[in-house]
Design an enzyme around this catalytic site. Sequence first.
Site, short mmCIF file in Angstrom:
data_model
loop_
_atom_site.label_atom_id
_atom_site.label_comp_id
_atom_site.label_asym_id
_atom_site.label_seq_id
_atom_site.Cartn_x
_atom_site.Cartn_y
_atom_site.Cartn_z
N LEU A 257 0.81 -1.21 0.00
CA LEU A 257 0.00 0.00 0.00
C LEU A 257 0.85 1.26 0.00
O LEU A 257 0.46 2.26 -0.61
CB LEU A 257 -0.93 0.00 1.22
CG LEU A 257 -2.13 -0.94 1.15
CD1 LEU A 257 -2.83 -0.98 2.50
CD2 LEU A 257 -3.10 -0.50 0.06
N ASP B 55 13.91 3.48 10.34
CA ASP B 55 13.45 2.33 11.12
C ASP B 55 12.50 2.86 12.18
O ASP B 55 12.92 3.48 13.16
CB ASP B 55 14.64 1.61 11.76
CG ASP B 55 14.21 0.42 12.60
OD1 ASP B 55 13.00 0.11 12.64
OD2 ASP B 55 15.09 -0.22 13.22
N ASN C 247 1.66 4.78 7.29
CA ASN C 247 1.18 3.55 6.66
C ASN C 247 1.92 2.30 7.14
O ASN C 247 1.37 1.21 7.11
CB ASN C 247 1.33 3.69 5.14
CG ASN C 247 1.28 2.34 4.43
OD1 ASN C 247 0.22 1.76 4.27
ND2 ASN C 247 2.44 1.84 4.01
N LYS D 223 4.86 13.17 16.28
CA LYS D 223 5.28 14.17 17.27
C LYS D 223 6.47 14.99 16.76
O LYS D 223 6.48 16.21 16.88
CB LYS D 223 5.67 13.47 18.57
CG LYS D 223 4.49 12.99 19.40
CD LYS D 223 3.85 14.11 20.22
CE LYS D 223 4.68 14.48 21.41
NZ LYS D 223 3.99 15.49 22.26
N SER E 25 -5.33 2.46 9.64
CA SER E 25 -5.77 1.53 10.67
C SER E 25 -6.32 0.26 10.02
O SER E 25 -5.99 -0.05 8.88
CB SER E 25 -6.82 2.20 11.57
OG SER E 25 -7.14 1.38 12.67
#
Length: 370
Positions: free
Chosen positions: A80, A127, A160, A191, A210
């Site tokens: 995706l 990562d 994603n 953040k 989600s």
Amino acid sequence: MKVLEVVTEAFQFICTVQFWRMAVLWTLSLIFSFLKLFSHTLFLSKSKIYSGGSPQEPKSKAATLRGLPICVITGATSGLGAAAAHALSKEGFYVVLVGRSSELLSKVLSDIRSQNNDACLKAFQLDLSSLKSIIKFKSSIHHWLIDSNIHPSIQLLINNAGILATSCRITSEGYDQMMAINYIGAFCLTKVLLPLLENSPVPSRVVNVSSFTHWNVWDMPADRETVSGTCFLKSRCYPYAQIYEFSKLCLLLFTYELHRQAGRAEKSHHLSVVAVDPGAVKTNIMREIPSCISQMAYIVLNILGLLHSSETGVRAIVDGALAPPEISGVYFFGGSGCCLKSSALSHNVKLAEDLWVTSCDLFQELQLAS
């Protein structure tokens, strides 16, 4: 002998509670989601809130490179993420692809450019299970923007990246890897990039990917052990299906809480936040499941008409990315421009606030450790 080993592995896998949780509960929650979608489109004329369009004010010279809004996509090395990078580059975004493998990032860049000569792309290694890597990425993209003489802002962040790990793995910080990548990494990345999103002179957006599997979580404490996944590491059998469900519920709770906070914060008045659920998509997320079982699952889902390809499944992400700036705090499902109401637990404000506090505490701990 090899065939016998494959059969034995598959048999042992299907003789676990976690397998049947996926096979039964995940399928039922997917069917339930599609039934809700069908009822909404049939009876509620206003359920479809997006029907295509252009990126949010793409011609703003102050915030763009070559006149294009900047989009960051995690997990862009395949599935995706790669499909979203391709689709949004066609929609007029300068796409920043983020992933763990530089080799796979290069391959995706080449694939997109071979199909779209006009695509504007940049790639960074990241990562998500490591805050050091996240902070390094923030510094790298900030320097890239400055060195390229671009306004220091981004217009779209798509969280994603995600994994379905069937065995227990622990990050360098001592967290469960699946919770670290699927939720904590997305929270921390948002953040650290929030100043760049808030600095955008045009409306900016966070899109969290989600899953319908969140419906299978009926109760969840928002304590440190649960959010970091350390409580699951004590289990005799690794509860991978439950951890995946928890991580996706956390993303929804995070989406709605960030939406509420953005609405209250003066400097975030132009920041919108949405969650998207592509449904069941044929990607490599099931790579740790015995191949004969994953292929059988895809065949069954395809027969039921519930399986999408990456190119089809990405429509939900595109819907979330391109919806009007005033659309925020909603849950897109299925790639039809429609929004559904997610589970009651995902709308629990107290739980979302507790999750936010715990996540911020973990973020601060990781910062100190780094």
